[in-house]
Enzyme design. Structure first.
Site, PDB file in Angstrom:
ATOM      1  N   ASP A  91      29.296-100.019   0.424  1.00  0.00           N
ATOM      2  CA  ASP A  91      30.745-100.933   0.592  1.00  0.00           C
ATOM      3  C   ASP A  91      31.344-101.332  -0.318  1.00  0.00           C
ATOM      4  OD1 ASP A  91      30.376-101.084   3.313  1.00  0.00           O
ATOM      5  OD2 ASP A  91      29.513-103.374   3.726  1.00  0.00           O
ATOM      6  N   CYS A 133      28.926 -97.352   7.390  1.00  0.00           N
ATOM      7  CA  CYS A 133      26.807 -96.579   7.453  1.00  0.00           C
ATOM      8  C   CYS A 133      26.325 -95.631   7.435  1.00  0.00           C
ATOM      9  CB  CYS A 133      26.213 -98.356   7.290  1.00  0.00           C
ATOM     10  SG  CYS A 133      27.054 -99.545   6.488  1.00  0.00           S
ATOM     11  N   HIS A 140      18.805 -97.437   7.536  1.00  0.00           N
ATOM     12  CA  HIS A 140      20.340 -97.170   8.481  1.00  0.00           C
ATOM     13  C   HIS A 140      20.179 -96.313   9.160  1.00  0.00           C
ATOM     14  CE1 HIS A 140      24.027-100.108   9.928  1.00  0.00           C
ATOM     15  NE2 HIS A 140      23.530 -99.797  10.540  1.00  0.00           N
ATOM     16  N   HIS A 173      26.998-105.241   0.000  1.00  0.00           N
ATOM     17  CA  HIS A 173      27.256-105.342   1.564  1.00  0.00           C
ATOM     18  C   HIS A 173      27.090-106.500   1.338  1.00  0.00           C
ATOM     19  CE1 HIS A 173      26.747-105.214   5.647  1.00  0.00           C
ATOM     20  NE2 HIS A 173      26.791-104.252   5.992  1.00  0.00           N
TER      21      HIS A 173
END
Length: 573
Positions: free
Chosen positions: A59, A96, A152, A242
């Site tokens: 991010d 993501c 993730h 993030h």
């Protein structure tokens, strides 16, 4: 007029590419290696596979690095980029999971079934097991492979874990969003669990350590225990920057003059991450890896403007297909680069790292057909032309269809209500709902967001489903040319049709209650058996958990001690 005046002012700053004054030799607060003076050395002959360090931040906005004119201090990244090659025509994905999956597989989302949203913690879903991953190819080439940070890419069964997908070791989180100190992650009210793992085990003993520090220190330990004579690949996927916005207070203090609180905390996190990268670079030098190393730095998507990030002067933010969502910060630093200290405008996409790095490692790509990435090392190292001429940003058939889109608007060949975006040469096309479309200046004002910058939002057509930009001449996407150039629109729609014919069905299963951390010892982790996985992936109803009514007797106790430990941390903000 005020907004456009500000735009011009920012461009002067952006194009200046000045470097912030910072003591590069000063020991870092995050350091765990000795700070010996740097010594210049001539690049060795490219006679053996290089050590590869891939650093991915989370991010971080396009504007949020010193050499893009930011008010945030990133002296390490600025210097590494200045001495290497800056990638100023570099693209990533808007969120993501898509960026991470394309990095690891070298394939567009439409070719892995992950073209919609992210993989959520309770979904029986992960990176398809039939995909040969980047670390697996590097293992085949004789590399030791390690991952530190955010995964993730799914974890509902053990076969999905990083250590089953090509990494020899793993320290990090499996989900997409955890507390930087306690490593707790809540996927909705009351659905909370611990998420820090060492290999395939829960790393309870690491709770209380700030993740940016922890991950940099782990990289140093890996390098200390490995021989520089043997090739190594380390994938460092920082949780930073993030949300949640958390940083040690000594970093926040540096930005005490910033009026916007979110921006202040965010800036502190970026600078802390910058120092972590500094320590990783020092470790490469200290343990003898640097002269034969390639460091790649990349962001994973655009910055979240509501959480302190800035993509100025680009349009849009994280989660959108405007340039602010998909144009990334990227650079390569290496003694092995032939033409250093320059800016490259070669077109590069995150899928390109797979064939590029495997080729550098002298691996075999002949048994991995159908890659969407290209080997861009000659473009990076020698300044040659990029082999890439187009990028499919995505086609998402499940995203909310645009109210005013139709097959008629797409010349009868494409339903413009479908969210999609593609770049071909200098042209970029968007259809459907591309997402939040404002141009948002850096959040330096105390009362941001204010009403003054919202005026630009009103100038954008609200009844559209097709946009066309000459992205080379208009990188800020201010002049929609879809009405003036229907010929180009039609050509790019045909390219979308072509790609859509190669897409596989979307993998986005319903969430399953069996994934609740209370049924797994209080932590997020694999929860499905092989039989369960086959049934869920086949579209059947999830099996009822026999333990559904059981309570986790130790969860509350563990939570109590984690919170107590956190409160004892003197540097917690």
């Amino acid at each position: 007029m005020a907004v456009y005046a500000l735009t011009g002012f920012s461009l002067v700053s952006l194009l200046s590419f000045g470097y912030l004054s910072w003591d590069w030799m000063k020991p870092s607060l995050v350091a765990d290696v000795a700070m010996d003076p740097m010594e210049k050395s001539l690049p060795p002959a490219f006679t053996r596979p290089p050590h590869i360090i891939f650093i991915l931040t989370d991010d971080q906005g396009y504007h949020d690095i010193g050499y893009h004119g930011s008010d945030i201090q990133t002296p390490t990244l600025d210097r590494l980029a200045a001495e290497g090659v800056k990638l100023e025509n570099y693209y990533i994905q808007p969120i993501c999971t898509p960026s991470r999956s394309q990095l690891i597989t070298g394939r567009y989302q439409i070719h892995t079934g992950l073209q919609h949203s992210i993989i959520r913690p309770r979904q029986p879903n992960c990176l398809p097991l039939d995909q040969v991953t980047l670390p697996q190819k590097l293992q085949e080439a004789g590399y030791s492979t390690h991952m530190v940070g955010k995964w993730h890419l799914g974890f509902y069964k053990k076969e999905c874990l990083p250590t089953r997908r090509g990494f020899d070791t793993f320290l990090g989180s499996l989900t997409g969003n955890v507390d930087y100190y306690t490593y707790d992650n809540c996927d909705g009210p009351g659905v909370c669990g611990y998420d820090l793992h060492e290999g395939e085990d829960v790393a309870w003993d690491q709770s209380g350590k700030y993740s940016t520090f922890l991950y940099a220190q782990r990289v140093s330990k890996i390098l200390a225990s490995h021989s520089p004579k043997e090739p190594i690949f380390i994938y460092v996927a920082f949780q930073a920057v993030h949300t949640p916005l958390q940083s040690p207070k000594e970093y926040i203090y540096r930005y005490r003059s910033m009026g916007n609180v979110a921006r202040r905390k965010y800036a502190a996190m970026v600078t802390c991450m910058d120092e972590a990268v500094k320590n990783i670079t020092w470790a490469l030098k200290k343990y003898g890896y640097y002269d034969n190393s390639v460091i790649v730095f990349s962001t994973d998507n655009g910055g979240q403007t509501f959480s302190g990030g800035s993509n100025w002067p680009l349009r849009g933010r994280k989660g959108t297909y405007w340039e602010g969502g998909v144009r990334g910060i990227g650079f390569v630093h290496s003694p092995l680069i032939k033409r250093k200290r320059r800016t490259s405008w070669a077109l590069v996409h995150i899928t390109d790292w797979y064939p590029t790095l495997v080729s550098l490692a002298r691996g075999n790509l002949s048994n991995v057909p159908g890659l969407d990435g290209y080997n861009v090392w000659p473009a990076i190292s020698e300044g040659k032309e990029s082999p890439r001429t187009e990028i499919l940003h995505n086609i998402d058939p499940l995203y909310n269809h645009a109210k005013y889109g139709s097959l008629e608007d797409g010349f009868g060949i494409w339903n413009t209500a479908v969210q999609a975006s593609i770049r071909v040469g200098e042209w970029k096309l968007l259809t459907g709902d591309p997402g939040y479309s404002d141009w948002i200046p850096p959040q330096t004002l105390t009362n941001f967001p204010g009403s003054w910058w919202n005026l630009e939002r009103l100038t954008d057509g609200l009844r559209k489903s097709v946009w066309l930009f000459n992205i080379t001449a208009d990188p800020y996407e201010r002049y929609d040319l879809s009405d003036q150039r229907p010929d180009v629109v039609r050509t790019l729609l045909m390219r979308l049709v072509h790609y859509n014919r190669t897409a596989i069905p979307v993998r986005y299963p319903a969430e399953n209650p069996r994934a609740h951390p209370d049924f797994n010892g209080g932590a997020w982790g694999p929860w499905a058996s092989e039989d369960d996985a086959e049934e869920w992936e086949g579209g059947g109803e999830p099996l009822k958990s026999r333990n559904k009514k059981k309570k986790c007797k130790i969860c509350k106790l563990r939570s109590f001690f984690r919170k107590l430990n956190t409160r004892l941390m003197s540097n917690r903000i």
